[in-house]
Scaffold this active site. Structure first.
Site, short mmCIF file in Angstrom:
data_model
loop_
_atom_site.label_atom_id
_atom_site.label_comp_id
_atom_site.label_asym_id
_atom_site.label_seq_id
_atom_site.Cartn_x
_atom_site.Cartn_y
_atom_site.Cartn_z
N CYS A 3 -10.53 -3.94 2.21
CA CYS A 3 -9.12 -3.53 2.13
C CYS A 3 -8.52 -4.09 0.85
CB CYS A 3 -8.34 -4.05 3.34
SG CYS A 3 -6.56 -3.82 3.18
N CYS A 6 -5.74 -6.60 1.43
CA CYS A 6 -6.24 -7.90 1.86
C CYS A 6 -6.82 -8.67 0.68
CB CYS A 6 -7.29 -7.73 2.96
SG CYS A 6 -6.61 -7.32 4.58
N HIS A 97 2.24 -0.97 4.80
CA HIS A 97 3.05 -1.34 3.63
C HIS A 97 4.30 -0.49 3.58
CE1 HIS A 97 0.17 1.75 2.36
NE2 HIS A 97 1.11 2.20 1.55
N HIS A 99 7.10 0.92 0.88
CA HIS A 99 7.49 1.15 -0.51
C HIS A 99 9.01 0.96 -0.62
CE1 HIS A 99 3.81 3.63 -1.65
NE2 HIS A 99 3.77 3.76 -0.34
#
Ligand code: AMP
Length: 111
Positions: A3, A6, A97, A99
């Site tokens: 990832c 990560c 996530h 944005h």
């Protein structure tokens, strides 16, 4: 670890960090779609919004309380928060996530 986010958290891939604490990280998007474009992610690997549960959703509240502080540091009060959930919605990195886009007029509806 395959990832990319990560690996950014682990420091294996460099990023332009804007904020970090024990549970979240914010950094500039490498391919900005607006004059201000940064991402805020949980350090825990949560693949998408579909993987949020009563146990792990608290980090989302922390992300949302932190976003205005980062935006203020960047001098913006008007911004859009985007989460792409699933490939058909535009998700390319399978680590939750958000944005944050600002610094230009943002059209609606989004494409
Ligand atoms: P999404 O398409 O919603 O999954 O968003 C993934 C975002 O991650 C895209 O806007 C990419 O430009 C951004 N991105 C991918 N790799 C990196 C990286 N190494 N550093 C910063 N942003 C990245």
């Amino acid at each position: 670890m395959d990832c990319i986010f990560c690996r950014i958290i682990a420091g294996e891939i460099p990023s332009a960090k804007l904020y970090e604490d024990d549970s979240i990280l914010a950094f500039k998007d490498v391919s900005p779609q607006a004059p201000v474009h940064f991402l805020v992610i949980p350090k825990e690997h949560i693949p998408s919004a579909n993987a949020l549960t009563a146990e792990n959703v608290g980090v989302v509240a922390h992300i949302f309380e932190t976003i205005p502080k980062i935006a203020a540091q960047l001098g913006v009060t008007d911004y859009r928060i985007v989460n792409n959930c699933g490939e058909a919605a535009g998700q390319t990195v399978h680590h939750l996530h958000f944005h944050i886009l600002a610094g230009r007029n943002l059209g609606w509806p989004p494409g």
